[in-house]
Design a protein around this motif. Sequence first.
Motif, PDB file in Angstrom:
ATOM      1  N   TYR B 356     -54.123  64.858  61.941  1.00  0.00           N
ATOM      2  CA  TYR B 356     -54.401  63.444  62.192  1.00  0.00           C
ATOM      3  C   TYR B 356     -53.966  62.556  61.022  1.00  0.00           C
ATOM      4  N   THR B 357     -54.185  62.988  59.824  1.00  0.00           N
ATOM      5  CA  THR B 357     -53.748  62.250  58.651  1.00  0.00           C
ATOM      6  C   THR B 357     -52.452  62.867  58.143  1.00  0.00           C
ATOM      7  N   LYS B 358     -51.511  62.001  57.866  1.00  0.00           N
ATOM      8  CA  LYS B 358     -50.217  62.485  57.393  1.00  0.00           C
ATOM      9  C   LYS B 358     -49.962  61.908  56.002  1.00  0.00           C
ATOM     10  N   ILE B 359     -49.492  62.755  55.127  1.00  0.00           N
ATOM     11  CA  ILE B 359     -49.260  62.352  53.742  1.00  0.00           C
ATOM     12  C   ILE B 359     -47.854  62.775  53.351  1.00  0.00           C
ATOM     13  N   SER B 360     -47.152  61.848  52.713  1.00  0.00           N
ATOM     14  CA  SER B 360     -45.838  62.186  52.188  1.00  0.00           C
ATOM     15  C   SER B 360     -45.764  61.701  50.751  1.00  0.00           C
ATOM     16  N   ILE B 361     -44.847  62.267  50.026  1.00  0.00           N
ATOM     17  CA  ILE B 361     -44.654  61.886  48.628  1.00  0.00           C
ATOM     18  C   ILE B 361     -43.208  61.495  48.426  1.00  0.00           C
ATOM     19  N   PHE B 362     -43.003  60.400  47.690  1.00  0.00           N
ATOM     20  CA  PHE B 362     -41.661  60.037  47.286  1.00  0.00           C
ATOM     21  C   PHE B 362     -41.481  60.519  45.860  1.00  0.00           C
ATOM     22  N   LEU B 363     -40.440  61.316  45.642  1.00  0.00           N
ATOM     23  CA  LEU B 363     -40.124  61.825  44.312  1.00  0.00           C
ATOM     24  C   LEU B 363     -38.803  61.206  43.872  1.00  0.00           C
ATOM     25  N   PRO B 364     -38.811  60.442  42.798  1.00  0.00           N
ATOM     26  CA  PRO B 364     -37.549  59.869  42.325  1.00  0.00           C
ATOM     27  C   PRO B 364     -36.505  60.946  42.104  1.00  0.00           C
ATOM     28  N   ILE B 389     -30.463  68.400  30.643  1.00  0.00           N
ATOM     29  CA  ILE B 389     -29.560  67.309  30.251  1.00  0.00           C
ATOM     30  C   ILE B 389     -28.096  67.752  30.252  1.00  0.00           C
ATOM     31  N   MET B 390     -27.850  69.035  30.367  1.00  0.00           N
ATOM     32  CA  MET B 390     -26.467  69.500  30.450  1.00  0.00           C
ATOM     33  C   MET B 390     -25.892  69.210  31.829  1.00  0.00           C
ATOM     34  N   SER B 391     -26.653  69.507  32.846  1.00  0.00           N
ATOM     35  CA  SER B 391     -26.136  69.346  34.204  1.00  0.00           C
ATOM     36  C   SER B 391     -26.693  68.114  34.901  1.00  0.00           C
ATOM     37  N   GLY B 392     -27.802  67.581  34.391  1.00  0.00           N
ATOM     38  CA  GLY B 392     -28.440  66.454  35.064  1.00  0.00           C
ATOM     39  C   GLY B 392     -29.376  66.882  36.184  1.00  0.00           C
ATOM     40  N   ALA B 393     -29.512  68.185  36.395  1.00  0.00           N
ATOM     41  CA  ALA B 393     -30.404  68.649  37.466  1.00  0.00           C
ATOM     42  C   ALA B 393     -31.853  68.449  37.046  1.00  0.00           C
ATOM     43  N   CYS B 394     -32.682  68.164  38.026  1.00  0.00           N
ATOM     44  CA  CYS B 394     -34.105  68.011  37.734  1.00  0.00           C
ATOM     45  C   CYS B 394     -34.912  68.801  38.755  1.00  0.00           C
ATOM     46  N   LEU B 395     -36.083  69.239  38.343  1.00  0.00           N
ATOM     47  CA  LEU B 395     -36.991  69.955  39.221  1.00  0.00           C
ATOM     48  C   LEU B 395     -38.337  69.245  39.172  1.00  0.00           C
ATOM     49  N   ALA B 396     -38.770  68.762  40.331  1.00  0.00           N
ATOM     50  CA  ALA B 396     -40.072  68.116  40.416  1.00  0.00           C
ATOM     51  C   ALA B 396     -41.091  69.156  40.863  1.00  0.00           C
ATOM     52  N   THR B 397     -42.143  69.315  40.090  1.00  0.00           N
ATOM     53  CA  THR B 397     -43.187  70.290  40.406  1.00  0.00           C
ATOM     54  C   THR B 397     -44.467  69.545  40.732  1.00  0.00           C
ATOM     55  N   ILE B 398     -45.061  69.911  41.840  1.00  0.00           N
ATOM     56  CA  ILE B 398     -46.312  69.283  42.243  1.00  0.00           C
ATOM     57  C   ILE B 398     -47.405  70.326  42.184  1.00  0.00           C
ATOM     58  N   LYS B 399     -48.389  70.049  41.366  1.00  0.00           N
ATOM     59  CA  LYS B 399     -49.531  70.940  41.256  1.00  0.00           C
ATOM     60  C   LYS B 399     -50.707  70.312  41.990  1.00  0.00           C
ATOM     61  N   ILE B 400     -51.493  71.188  42.592  1.00  0.00           N
ATOM     62  CA  ILE B 400     -52.710  70.741  43.256  1.00  0.00           C
ATOM     63  C   ILE B 400     -53.869  71.446  42.583  1.00  0.00           C
ATOM     64  N   THR B 520     -40.950  55.850  40.070  1.00  0.00           N
ATOM     65  CA  THR B 520     -42.275  56.424  39.857  1.00  0.00           C
ATOM     66  C   THR B 520     -42.710  57.066  41.164  1.00  0.00           C
ATOM     67  N   PRO B 521     -43.192  58.296  41.147  1.00  0.00           N
ATOM     68  CA  PRO B 521     -43.597  58.937  42.398  1.00  0.00           C
ATOM     69  C   PRO B 521     -44.781  58.202  43.030  1.00  0.00           C
ATOM     70  N   PHE B 522     -44.813  58.218  44.348  1.00  0.00           N
ATOM     71  CA  PHE B 522     -45.963  57.627  45.032  1.00  0.00           C
ATOM     72  C   PHE B 522     -46.206  58.367  46.338  1.00  0.00           C
ATOM     73  N   LEU B 523     -47.451  58.259  46.796  1.00  0.00           N
ATOM     74  CA  LEU B 523     -47.850  58.863  48.059  1.00  0.00           C
ATOM     75  C   LEU B 523     -47.909  57.793  49.138  1.00  0.00           C
ATOM     76  N   THR B 524     -47.565  58.194  50.361  1.00  0.00           N
ATOM     77  CA  THR B 524     -47.779  57.345  51.534  1.00  0.00           C
ATOM     78  C   THR B 524     -48.724  58.096  52.460  1.00  0.00           C
ATOM     79  N   ILE B 525     -49.846  57.452  52.752  1.00  0.00           N
ATOM     80  CA  ILE B 525     -50.875  58.109  53.557  1.00  0.00           C
ATOM     81  C   ILE B 525     -51.036  57.325  54.855  1.00  0.00           C
ATOM     82  N   LYS B 526     -50.927  58.054  55.942  1.00  0.00           N
ATOM     83  CA  LYS B 526     -51.095  57.423  57.261  1.00  0.00           C
ATOM     84  C   LYS B 526     -52.324  58.050  57.909  1.00  0.00           C
TER      85      LYS B 526
END
Lengths: 184, 587
Positions: B356-364, B389-400, B520-526
């Motif tokens: 019923y509740t849906k949550i998404s996250i925007f990760l820059p 910084i060599m390749s410009g790759a990034c890894l976003a980790t979300i901990k709960i 900046t990361p943010f959540l969208t909650i419906k």
Amino acid sequence: MITVKAFKYDSPNHYINKQLIDVATFTGNLKDETSVIDPVFEVESSLDLSQTNYIWISELHRYYYVLNIVSVATGLWRFHCHVDVLMTYKPTILAHEAVIGRQQSLYNLYLNDGDTFKVTQRSKIQQKQFPNGFTGSSYVMIVAGGPGNVPTVAANELVDTEKAVEERREEKEEETEKAEEKSR
Amino acid sequence: MAWDILRSQIENIIGVYNGETIFDGDFIGAPIYHGDLDTIKNAPYNSHDLSRYGNSDSTGVWAEYYINIVNMCANPTNFNFSSLWNSMAVNVPLKIYNKNKGDSTRIEVYKSGGSQWAVRAVANGTSVIIGGRGIAGGLQWTRGPFEGIALLKNDTDGSMMAYCTLSYTEGGNPDYGQCSVVNNGLSAVNSVFVSYVLSVVFSDAYVPPTPPGPDSPYGDDDYSSSTGGDGGHDDTSDTISQDAIPIAAATRTGMCTAYVPNWGEIKDVASALLDPHWYQILTSNIVKFSDVIIGLSVFPCTIPASYEGTVKGNVIGIEMSTGVVSHIADDQYVEINCGDLTVEEYWGNCLDYNPYTKISIFLPFCGTYEFDADEVMGRTLNVSYRIDIMSGACLATIKIDGSVFYQYSGQCSAQVPLSSVSFDQFLSSMIDLGVATATGIGAIGAGGAAVKEASKNFMMHPTAANGLAVGESRERLNEVKAQSGASILDAAVGAVMGSKGFYTHAGAMSGSPGFLGVRTPFLTIKRPEQLIPSMYGKFHGYPCNTTAVLGDLTGYTEVNDIRLNIPDATVEEILECEQLLKGGVVI
């Protein structure tokens, strides 16, 4: 000899414990066969019993709903009744254990029975931002090799390098000529 | 061998002794034991004295026959009449008869107390003791151990029946048995002619052979005990931690150096690199520009750079210095912590959870991703990035609650083209990255016509990156409706929320596009908007599902299950009572 008590009750039918208002009490004998579950009996009384809706019959040990009242004649009333099992067996019923499906004050709202929770077509939308993000900016330049101790050629000495190479060649030619003259 | 044959031909041996056991033998039909039995069968009448007894080593035919019977059950465990005998009650007979003829003609064996036993013959309503031990009138007796009874027949219509008691000693030597005959209710001795064995009684129940064929596909039903309900109830959970940033870094090898110049230093380096004399040296040594300056990128964060050094390159042994002093990056990997955010319940009921509740996250620099609301509701989320910084790759980790749950990759640097060639490659890479991220093709690096085609497809055929496809939305509605059994007209939450799509709010956000967006990361909650009347509980109650004594409750109550025990009530009243309780009453 039986005793019939007539009441009014103003609680809904499915209340186990009904609030009863006395109307009248009658005593007499049952003249004919009478069902214990759905008794029909006649009462002779000058009172207006038309608004009686509840009966207790002592010898049958039961409470009854009045389904219908027929005014047979002046002062003669015929009652059609049906047993109220909830009120009659209240103490026994309340002592029972049961698996409760729904309750007014004891509940678990994390259970979804598919019926309770109704929603509108609108939705609530919220956004929550994290405290920090990407701030600032940096250039990063990747250059082949690293800081080391190899003889350097500065950018402003690039022309001298070429000149040095030319001078070195001329020196070598001079040395070669001198060596040849010496040998002669 | 013979024993098995014998047993296989005895049908319908029923059970074990339970007070009046009937061992239902059957006519063997034909001699089952050739050789000696045939001899016996064809022997003339009275040619054998079967009444001999007390002679364990007798060699007469009778003894031979007896030996044959004993040999058929040479393994006492296959013929353990003793245990049956021991379990028999006194004067309760064990009947032996032909099942096809009924038990009007039968042999009864029973204990008569102590070590006494008797055998009675019953025929045509007449009963007579025909043998036993210590029994008056018993003409023969055996000495033990008492192994069983062999019912013998010497003609085809059963009018004459004989029995033979069997014994078997431990030494393997057969003991004598006794034999008698029932002839129309009368016993006769000393004149027995045995044709073949009618049936043999034995204590263990006969188990018919398993018919050939495939095994039953179903398992054996076992209702001897209950199973289940004994799960481990392990509520422990490990905290999944991030591993440390790798120590092995390209910048530590000396093969390259990562400088972090400021704006002014970049300009100075650019001026030095654009000096015409540099080009002379480079071209004369067949060295390309990109061999010296491998890459120049812009990162959306501050790169830690504690040290300074002159910007200089080293190619084929020639070290070329620009003379510009710039900062050098501390490490190849940079970590950015975006902080914590707690997702709290709104309604405090099932509406706060999936579906019923849906949550998404925007990760820059990564994009928008949908969470499972069950995993994040009521818990604290932390987002952190690790950047190469060599390749410009990034890894976003979300901990709960401190444990790693989600990881997403992206590209957080913007390349600065250093030449026309590198600019073409720069554009191609950006398009590829956009196509790959949006459509899930993952074909980074495709070039030329394939890239153009992919780009066109991306714009003309929207996919999950652009929004929820109609088919997927309908499937979701069907799933939730099946669960709740409600229709959308009921405004039930399952039907309403299930019919709504959930739309991705960002496409490819890697590289340069990411710089132009939110950083900046943010959540969208419906969440659904619940609508419950204020007195709903009074009229309808709320979901409960617990066991309780009815007298402990107040208010509206619906019972799911109850076992009413009202001694004074009729059955009809009890049923009415149960119906009312299940329909809802007020206590």
